[in-house]
Design an enzyme around this catalytic site. Structure first.
Site, PDB file in Angstrom:
ATOM      1  N   TYR A  40      28.617  13.647  17.217  1.00 30.13           N
ATOM      2  CA  TYR A  40      28.742  12.773  16.051  1.00 30.13           C
ATOM      3  C   TYR A  40      28.282  11.372  16.429  1.00 30.13           C
ATOM      4  O   TYR A  40      28.939  10.655  17.160  1.00 30.13           O
ATOM      5  CB  TYR A  40      30.181  12.729  15.545  1.00 30.13           C
ATOM      6  CG  TYR A  40      30.737  14.052  15.090  1.00 30.13           C
ATOM      7  CD1 TYR A  40      29.908  15.102  14.715  1.00 30.13           C
ATOM      8  CD2 TYR A  40      32.120  14.259  15.024  1.00 30.13           C
ATOM      9  CE1 TYR A  40      30.428  16.309  14.297  1.00 30.13           C
ATOM     10  CE2 TYR A  40      32.649  15.464  14.601  1.00 30.13           C
ATOM     11  CZ  TYR A  40      31.796  16.495  14.244  1.00 30.13           C
ATOM     12  OH  TYR A  40      32.328  17.698  13.832  1.00 30.13           O
ATOM     13  N   HIS A  44      31.493  23.905  20.267  1.00 26.65           N
ATOM     14  CA  HIS A  44      30.974  23.602  18.942  1.00 26.65           C
ATOM     15  C   HIS A  44      30.088  24.723  18.420  1.00 26.65           C
ATOM     16  O   HIS A  44      30.110  25.061  17.232  1.00 26.65           O
ATOM     17  CB  HIS A  44      30.185  22.287  18.995  1.00 26.65           C
ATOM     18  CG  HIS A  44      30.290  21.481  17.749  1.00 26.65           C
ATOM     19  ND1 HIS A  44      30.047  20.130  17.694  1.00 26.65           N
ATOM     20  CD2 HIS A  44      30.616  21.825  16.481  1.00 26.65           C
ATOM     21  CE1 HIS A  44      30.217  19.681  16.471  1.00 26.65           C
ATOM     22  NE2 HIS A  44      30.552  20.693  15.712  1.00 26.65           N
ATOM     23  N   PRO A 101      38.305  20.856   4.147  1.00 25.95           N
ATOM     24  CA  PRO A 101      39.281  21.375   3.180  1.00 25.95           C
ATOM     25  C   PRO A 101      39.134  20.769   1.789  1.00 25.95           C
ATOM     26  O   PRO A 101      39.701  21.292   0.825  1.00 25.95           O
ATOM     27  CB  PRO A 101      40.629  21.001   3.804  1.00 25.95           C
ATOM     28  CG  PRO A 101      40.324  19.752   4.583  1.00 25.95           C
ATOM     29  CD  PRO A 101      38.947  19.987   5.151  1.00 25.95           C
ATOM     30  N   LEU A 102      38.364  19.688   1.688  1.00 26.86           N
ATOM     31  CA  LEU A 102      38.113  19.060   0.390  1.00 26.86           C
ATOM     32  C   LEU A 102      36.688  19.315  -0.090  1.00 26.86           C
ATOM     33  O   LEU A 102      36.179  18.607  -0.963  1.00 26.86           O
ATOM     34  CB  LEU A 102      38.394  17.555   0.465  1.00 26.86           C
ATOM     35  CG  LEU A 102      39.846  17.193   0.771  1.00 26.86           C
ATOM     36  CD1 LEU A 102      40.019  15.684   0.903  1.00 26.86           C
ATOM     37  CD2 LEU A 102      40.787  17.739  -0.308  1.00 26.86           C
ATOM     38  N   GLY A 103      36.043  20.333   0.487  1.00 29.02           N
ATOM     39  CA  GLY A 103      34.700  20.689   0.022  1.00 29.02           C
ATOM     40  C   GLY A 103      33.714  19.550   0.096  1.00 29.02           C
ATOM     41  O   GLY A 103      32.982  19.291  -0.867  1.00 29.02           O
ATOM     42  N   GLY A 135      34.166  16.546  -0.156  1.00 28.55           N
ATOM     43  CA  GLY A 135      34.476  15.526  -1.154  1.00 28.55           C
ATOM     44  C   GLY A 135      34.482  16.015  -2.585  1.00 28.55           C
ATOM     45  O   GLY A 135      35.030  15.341  -3.466  1.00 28.55           O
ATOM     46  N   PHE A 136      33.891  17.175  -2.855  1.00 29.38           N
ATOM     47  CA  PHE A 136      33.802  17.654  -4.234  1.00 29.38           C
ATOM     48  C   PHE A 136      35.170  17.900  -4.843  1.00 29.38           C
ATOM     49  O   PHE A 136      35.410  17.596  -6.020  1.00 29.38           O
ATOM     50  CB  PHE A 136      32.962  18.935  -4.299  1.00 29.38           C
ATOM     51  CG  PHE A 136      32.772  19.439  -5.702  1.00 29.38           C
ATOM     52  CD1 PHE A 136      31.795  18.887  -6.520  1.00 29.38           C
ATOM     53  CD2 PHE A 136      33.581  20.442  -6.221  1.00 29.38           C
ATOM     54  CE1 PHE A 136      31.626  19.330  -7.830  1.00 29.38           C
ATOM     55  CE2 PHE A 136      33.415  20.897  -7.526  1.00 29.38           C
ATOM     56  CZ  PHE A 136      32.433  20.341  -8.333  1.00 29.38           C
TER      57      PHE A 136
END
Length: 332
Positions: A58, A124, A219-221, A223-224
């Protein structure tokens, strides 16, 4: 915050972790701000979100350096998970699982993080040119050397190879069976959310049966599922969502019923509850060994995500979420 365990109950972390990748990689560069991200990490630790998830790729490297600034002050408060096995080039991301490289990469991560031990060291991506047992054996040596406390394996990001999620997880289970013969697996990290539930089929049951922790990535797609993105929203060229099939204007519009359903459940729990918190609570309800790791780079989202640990969904809520339409748009 509730505590959950990783790997046969030996390691305890807050029920909701913090994905640090957005602070320096993968999302819009113009919206990255190091000082604000530092405050977000401190806030997460204050709230009990002790698992900080990063990787050497990252940035590359800048994410670990950023966390190192926090760990210098608060190492005892944090559970550090970082990863090895991927190299970022000018045009491509390539796997490197050679034992010598793994040893050097671990030492480099320790220096950047400013710590003498990594709590969870994750592979990874397996290198197709190196038997995964050899890579895992080198990682096991790091545990025996006292540089790492536990090992994990990721099934994250492999959709860039355009493989369906279910088949990806079947392949991951086969890898897990192989490395488990070399050294115990403490955690698996893979995508799991209301709109990407494929891990429930084989990967999560494998973890449940063996007492292996499951870190739910995205877990929030991306941001969607927060309900804050509208169809047609523009993404910068360096934002991974600019190339994601589910983030075209057409697919975002088609998938709005999922957010509408999450928002409907949220309203039943009070005006202060958000679709994002419902989405995280659903992930938390998938099992006691499941730890969602939502990405965030601002204090506001860290606070909102941490509060999801206190949200208890009813049987009615879970049935309604289970009945939401499947997400449209995939890598396949």
């Amino acid at each position: 915050m509730e505590r959950r365990t990783i790997g046969a109950g030996a390691l305890a972390v807050g029920a909701v972790g913090l994905g640090c990748m957005p602070m320096s990689w993968g999302y819009s560069t113009s919206r990255q701000h190091g000082e604000k991200s530092l405050r977000a990490v401190h806030r997460a630790l204050d709230l009990g979100s002790t698992l900080l998830d990063t990787a050497d790729m990252y940035g590359p490297f800048t994410n670990e350096l950023l966390l190192g600034r926090v760990l210098k002050e608060r190492r005892r408060d944090a559970f550090v998970s970082t990863k090895v096995g991927l190299l970022v080039g000018d045009q491509h991301i390539v796997a490197n699982g050679r034992p010598g490289y793994v040893r050097r990469a671990c030492d480099a991560s320790l220096r950047r993080l400013g710590t003498d031990v990594i709590d969870l060291y994750q592979l990874h991506r397996a290198d197709p040119e190196v038997p995964v047992e050899e890579t895992w054996g080198a990682m096991a040596e790091l545990v025996r050397a006292g540089k790492v406390r536990a090992l994990g394996l990721c099934a994250v990001g492999a959709r860039s190879a355009r493989r369906p999620g279910a088949r990806l997880h079947d392949a991951t289970v086969r890898q897990l069976e192989r490395v488990q013969q070399v050294f115990p697996v403490s955690a698996v990290e893979a995508e799991l959310s209301v709109w990407s539930p494929e891990a429930l089929e084989t990967l999560l049951p494998w973890c449940e049966q063996r007492g292996v922790g499951f870190l739910a990535a995205m877990p929030l797609g991306n941001g969607f599922l927060t309900g804050t993105l509208t169809p047609g929203v523009g993404f910068e060229a360096d934002d991974l969502r600019a190339r994601h099939p589910r983030f075209t204007a057409e697919m975002m519009a088609a998938n709005q019923p999922i957010v509408v359903g999450l928002r409907r459940v949220a309203r039943r729990h009070g005006a202060h509850v958000t679709p994002a918190q419902v989405a995280l609570a659903w992930v938390l309800s998938r099992g006691r060994q499941v730890i969602p790791v939502p990405g965030a780079k601002r204090e506001r989202w860290v606070v909102e995500n941490a509060a999801a640990a206190d949200l208890r969904l009813t049987d009615r809520d879970l049935a309604e979420i289970g009945g939401l339409p499947a997400a449209q748009g995939s890598w396949d």
